[in-house]
Scaffold this motif. Structure first.
Motif, PDB file in Angstrom:
ATOM      1  N   LYS A  35       0.832  -1.214   0.000  1.00 60.90           N
ATOM      2  CA  LYS A  35       0.000   0.000   0.000  1.00 60.90           C
ATOM      3  C   LYS A  35       0.861   1.257   0.000  1.00 60.90           C
ATOM      4  O   LYS A  35       0.663   2.176  -0.799  1.00 60.90           O
ATOM      5  CB  LYS A  35      -0.928   0.019   1.236  1.00 60.90           C
ATOM      6  CG  LYS A  35      -1.834  -1.182   1.362  1.00 60.90           C
ATOM      7  CD  LYS A  35      -2.724  -1.104   2.575  1.00 60.90           C
ATOM      8  CE  LYS A  35      -1.998  -1.153   3.899  1.00 60.90           C
ATOM      9  NZ  LYS A  35      -1.307  -2.424   4.184  1.00 60.90           N
ATOM     10  N   THR A  36       1.827   1.281   0.921  1.00 59.54           N
ATOM     11  CA  THR A  36       2.649   2.482   1.042  1.00 59.54           C
ATOM     12  C   THR A  36       3.504   2.678  -0.208  1.00 59.54           C
ATOM     13  O   THR A  36       3.677   3.808  -0.696  1.00 59.54           O
ATOM     14  CB  THR A  36       3.505   2.404   2.321  1.00 59.54           C
ATOM     15  OG1 THR A  36       2.615   2.311   3.441  1.00 59.54           O
ATOM     16  CG2 THR A  36       4.384   3.617   2.476  1.00 59.54           C
ATOM     17  N   GLN A  37       3.993   1.565  -0.733  1.00 58.11           N
ATOM     18  CA  GLN A  37       4.803   1.645  -1.952  1.00 58.11           C
ATOM     19  C   GLN A  37       3.995   2.279  -3.091  1.00 58.11           C
ATOM     20  O   GLN A  37       4.464   3.154  -3.801  1.00 58.11           O
ATOM     21  CB  GLN A  37       5.231   0.220  -2.347  1.00 58.11           C
ATOM     22  CG  GLN A  37       6.177   0.155  -3.512  1.00 58.11           C
ATOM     23  CD  GLN A  37       7.619   0.440  -3.111  1.00 58.11           C
ATOM     24  OE1 GLN A  37       7.925   0.508  -1.918  1.00 58.11           O
ATOM     25  NE2 GLN A  37       8.476   0.635  -4.082  1.00 58.11           N
ATOM     26  N   LEU A 121      -3.719   9.568   1.852  1.00 54.31           N
ATOM     27  CA  LEU A 121      -3.914   9.453   3.294  1.00 54.31           C
ATOM     28  C   LEU A 121      -3.618   8.008   3.671  1.00 54.31           C
ATOM     29  O   LEU A 121      -4.457   7.127   3.501  1.00 54.31           O
ATOM     30  CB  LEU A 121      -5.343   9.851   3.674  1.00 54.31           C
ATOM     31  CG  LEU A 121      -5.662  11.316   3.386  1.00 54.31           C
ATOM     32  CD1 LEU A 121      -6.466  11.450   2.101  1.00 54.31           C
ATOM     33  CD2 LEU A 121      -6.440  11.943   4.534  1.00 54.31           C
ATOM     34  N   ASP A 122      -2.371   7.767   4.109  1.00 53.18           N
ATOM     35  CA  ASP A 122      -1.936   6.395   4.408  1.00 53.18           C
ATOM     36  C   ASP A 122      -2.326   6.068   5.837  1.00 53.18           C
ATOM     37  O   ASP A 122      -2.225   6.912   6.726  1.00 53.18           O
ATOM     38  CB  ASP A 122      -0.411   6.296   4.219  1.00 53.18           C
ATOM     39  CG  ASP A 122       0.077   4.847   4.099  1.00 53.18           C
ATOM     40  OD1 ASP A 122      -0.765   3.924   4.080  1.00 53.18           O
ATOM     41  OD2 ASP A 122       1.305   4.646   4.015  1.00 53.18           O
ATOM     42  N   GLU A 123      -2.727   4.825   6.086  1.00 52.11           N
ATOM     43  CA  GLU A 123      -3.216   4.402   7.410  1.00 52.11           C
ATOM     44  C   GLU A 123      -4.353   5.314   7.855  1.00 52.11           C
ATOM     45  O   GLU A 123      -4.389   5.801   8.987  1.00 52.11           O
ATOM     46  CB  GLU A 123      -2.080   4.414   8.454  1.00 52.11           C
ATOM     47  CG  GLU A 123      -0.890   3.544   8.119  1.00 52.11           C
ATOM     48  CD  GLU A 123      -1.173   2.046   8.226  1.00 52.11           C
ATOM     49  OE1 GLU A 123      -2.322   1.671   8.512  1.00 52.11           O
ATOM     50  OE2 GLU A 123      -0.244   1.268   7.972  1.00 52.11           O
ATOM     51  N   PHE A 124      -5.296   5.528   6.950  1.00 51.65           N
ATOM     52  CA  PHE A 124      -6.394   6.461   7.217  1.00 51.65           C
ATOM     53  C   PHE A 124      -7.190   6.064   8.470  1.00 51.65           C
ATOM     54  O   PHE A 124      -7.675   6.923   9.208  1.00 51.65           O
ATOM     55  CB  PHE A 124      -7.310   6.526   5.986  1.00 51.65           C
ATOM     56  CG  PHE A 124      -8.461   7.474   6.129  1.00 51.65           C
ATOM     57  CD1 PHE A 124      -8.242   8.831   6.324  1.00 51.65           C
ATOM     58  CD2 PHE A 124      -9.774   7.019   6.069  1.00 51.65           C
ATOM     59  CE1 PHE A 124      -9.315   9.721   6.452  1.00 51.65           C
ATOM     60  CE2 PHE A 124     -10.845   7.900   6.198  1.00 51.65           C
ATOM     61  CZ  PHE A 124     -10.609   9.251   6.388  1.00 51.65           C
ATOM     62  N   GLY A 454       4.308  -5.674   9.311  1.00 46.45           N
ATOM     63  CA  GLY A 454       3.674  -4.442   8.864  1.00 46.45           C
ATOM     64  C   GLY A 454       4.025  -3.245   9.709  1.00 46.45           C
ATOM     65  O   GLY A 454       4.712  -3.339  10.706  1.00 46.45           O
ATOM     66  N   GLU A 455       3.472  -2.135   9.272  1.00 46.99           N
ATOM     67  CA  GLU A 455       3.926  -0.852   9.722  1.00 46.99           C
ATOM     68  C   GLU A 455       3.032  -0.248  10.802  1.00 46.99           C
ATOM     69  O   GLU A 455       3.365   0.761  11.379  1.00 46.99           O
ATOM     70  CB  GLU A 455       3.926   0.087   8.519  1.00 46.99           C
ATOM     71  CG  GLU A 455       5.136   0.935   8.416  1.00 46.99           C
ATOM     72  CD  GLU A 455       6.038   0.564   7.254  1.00 46.99           C
ATOM     73  OE1 GLU A 455       7.228   0.444   7.518  1.00 46.99           O
ATOM     74  OE2 GLU A 455       5.558   0.428   6.119  1.00 46.99           O
ATOM     75  N   ARG A 456       1.860  -0.865  11.024  1.00 45.29           N
ATOM     76  CA  ARG A 456       0.906  -0.222  11.911  1.00 45.29           C
ATOM     77  C   ARG A 456       1.203  -0.636  13.341  1.00 45.29           C
ATOM     78  O   ARG A 456       0.954  -1.761  13.740  1.00 45.29           O
ATOM     79  CB  ARG A 456      -0.511  -0.656  11.531  1.00 45.29           C
ATOM     80  CG  ARG A 456      -1.554   0.244  12.083  1.00 45.29           C
ATOM     81  CD  ARG A 456      -2.867  -0.089  11.477  1.00 45.29           C
ATOM     82  NE  ARG A 456      -3.408  -1.324  12.022  1.00 45.29           N
ATOM     83  CZ  ARG A 456      -4.409  -1.987  11.465  1.00 45.29           C
ATOM     84  NH1 ARG A 456      -4.934  -1.574  10.356  1.00 45.29           N
ATOM     85  NH2 ARG A 456      -4.875  -3.075  12.027  1.00 45.29           N
TER      86      ARG A 456
HETATM   87 MG   LIG Z   1       2.118   0.810   4.789  1.00 45.20          MG
END
Ligand SMILES: [Mg+2]
Ligand SMILES: Nc1ncnc2c1ncn2[C@@H]1O[C@H](COP(=O)(O)OP(=O)(O)OP(=O)(O)O)[C@@H](O)[C@H]1O
Length: 461
Positions: A35-37, A121-124, A454-456
């Motif tokens: 997603k972030t990529q 809007l990442d990790e909305f 993951g990043e969250r």
């Molecule tokens: Mg991400």
């Protein structure tokens, strides 16, 4: 195809999102989908070769934006065309192009006053929902900018609302150029000609669809998570907030069986320091499997009485198996570092002293954690041991653990005054939760929640 599109390679599903003509796209995908990529690639697509354009990457906080995106974004810049990088402002001015800036949704003031061509809007789901209508949406108005919402589901929250809205609009097909916002039944102003492209489009992909995480890796995650959490994190499913029974994975038929102490096994003792009743569980572990052998539930007790009661229970095993020294590991509620359920020393100090006096008959290792996991994380973990998403049961209870079994069958999430679920357990019955809490403290320490893919980091298990 534009030069920049050739330079940045996308996976097939990332392409699907990229090729969408919709002005507002909502991408809901499992962890490590990419997603972030995609977000960063889209920022470059939006600004490359477009002088004067401005695009923002917005994360829930400034720190997150910097940690997740800054180095990666810089590494994606085509080396042949040097860009002006501003490390203080986290912004990049592209040669013959526009500007990309990283922003945090927590710093409201830094978000105002710019006309934007594009915003991600990442990790909305982890942002305050007002960021969109109050700040980002107005900033997109004058340049008719586009936006991409990204996230992994976290229940029925504002990401879910956005996703639902985008889905309903997308299905409806054509809409008006400025019907861009407002969901949930608000009337839309019809302005300008009807476009043939829907303003909104929704995408939902599993982690496997992303092609980045292997099937083997996912199978590992399925063993560590209970079904609901697995569906949420890796299948991008919007699971309702857990309501009703907390230990939904428990089955009396499958998880309750006779458990006998194995000679030489370490005795695991885990306590909750509630006073009335004071509850603890006695267990043993073999590999990944934990068997709860007995429970100690005492009314109006204190830590010393609990120690004595535990000690009596295990003496039978020493005699039966003709053992000299018992190996004991003690776990429990981290609050016992401060609490004094019997007035004298803290709970953990009392336990330490009790076993020091029995040195030679037992070797006790105190494994008291310094902090407790969140209640939801702990309950999820217990559920995953009762029944994992891969269908394995690795927690068994002896039938004499009556209070523990009752906990598993009866403990519920507490509802608030409006009947909405909370993140706390219902403690209205004084007998409930303490025995399963005690077991949960042990499990959380012995089997730390699944290594975070993951990043969250804010709210995972
Ligand atoms: Mg991400
Ligand atoms: N198109 C691509 N080509 C090569 N590698 C990629 C691609 N997309 C993503 N990756 C790599 O896959 C990994 C995961 O990607 P990314 O961080 O974008 O996923 P994510 O869905 O945002 O994850 P999270 O759920 O942790 O936020 C990263 O190491 C990234 O570099």
């Amino acid at each position: 195809m534009r030069e920049i599109e050739l330079l940045l390679s996308l996976t097939p599903r990332q392409w699907d999102v990229h090729l969408s003509q919709a002005r507002f796209r909502v991408l809901v995908a499992g962890r490590r989908f990419g997603k972030t990529q995609l977000a960063l690639a889209e920022l470059l697509f939006a600004t490359w070769g477009r002088p004067g354009s401005l695009a923002w990457y917005v994360a829930p906080s400034y720190r997150q934006a910097k940690r997740i995106a800054w180095t990666r974004l810089k590494s994606m810049l085509p080396p042949a065309a040097p860009a002006a990088i501003n490390e203080t402002d986290l912004s990049i001015r592209l040669p013959l192009g526009g500007e990309i800036a990283l922003r945090g949704a927590d710093q409201y003031d830094s978000l105002r006053g710019n006309g934007l061509d594009f915003a991600v809007l990442d990790e909305f789901a982890s942002m305050k929902p007002e960021v969109w209508p109050e700040v980002i949406r107005p900033a997109l108005a004058d340049r008719r900018g586009r936006a991409l919402f990204i996230g992994t589901p976290q229940g029925h929250d504002h990401l879910y609302d956005r996703f639902q809205f985008a889905q309903s609009q997308g299905l409806a097909g054509a809409s008006t150029p400025d019907s861009s916002d407002e969901f949930a039944g608000r009337a839309r102003a019809v302005a300008g000609p009807v476009s043939t492209v829907a303003d909104w489009q929704a995408f939902q992909f599993t982690t496997l669809d992303g092609g980045i995480v292997s099937k083997e890796e996912l199978a590992g995650a399925a063993r560590e998570l209970d079904e609901r959490l697995y569906r949420q994190e890796f299948e991008a499913s919007f699971e309702g907030t857990a309501f009703g029974l907390a230990y939904h994975a428990f089955s009396r038929e499958e998880n309750v069986r006779r458990c006998e102490y194995r000679a030489g096994a370490r005795i695991l003792w885990s306590l909750d320091f509630n006073v009335h009743p004071m509850c603890s569980v006695i267990a043993q572990r073999q590999g990944d499997t934990v068997e709860v052998l007995d429970e100690v539930v005492l009314d109006n007790a204190n830590t010393l009485l609990a120690c004595e009661s535990f000690w009596q229970r295990i003496q039978g095993w020493r005699g039966k198996h003709n053992m000299g020294t018992l190996q004991i590991e003690i776990y429990g509620d981290a609050s016992g570092h401060q609490r004094r359920t019997s007035g004298a020393g803290t709970d953990w100090n009392l336990i330490r002293e009790f076993f020091a006096q029995r040195y030679g008959q037992s070797t006790a290792h105190i494994r008291a954690a310094t902090s407790n996991p969140g209640v939801r994380d702990r309950v999820n973990l217990v559920n995953s041991r009762l029944l994992s998403a891969a269908g394995e049961r690795r927690l068994f209870i002896d039938p004499k653990c009556r209070q523990l079994i009752l906990d598993f069958e009866r403990v519920c999430w507490r509802a608030d005054e409006l009947g909405q679920p909370t993140t706390e357990l219902d403690k209205s019955d004084r007998m409930r939760t303490h025995t399963s809490d005690a077991l949960g403290y042990y499990l959380a320490q012995a089997f730390p929640p699944y290594a975070k893919i993951g990043e969250r980091h804010d709210r995972i298990f």
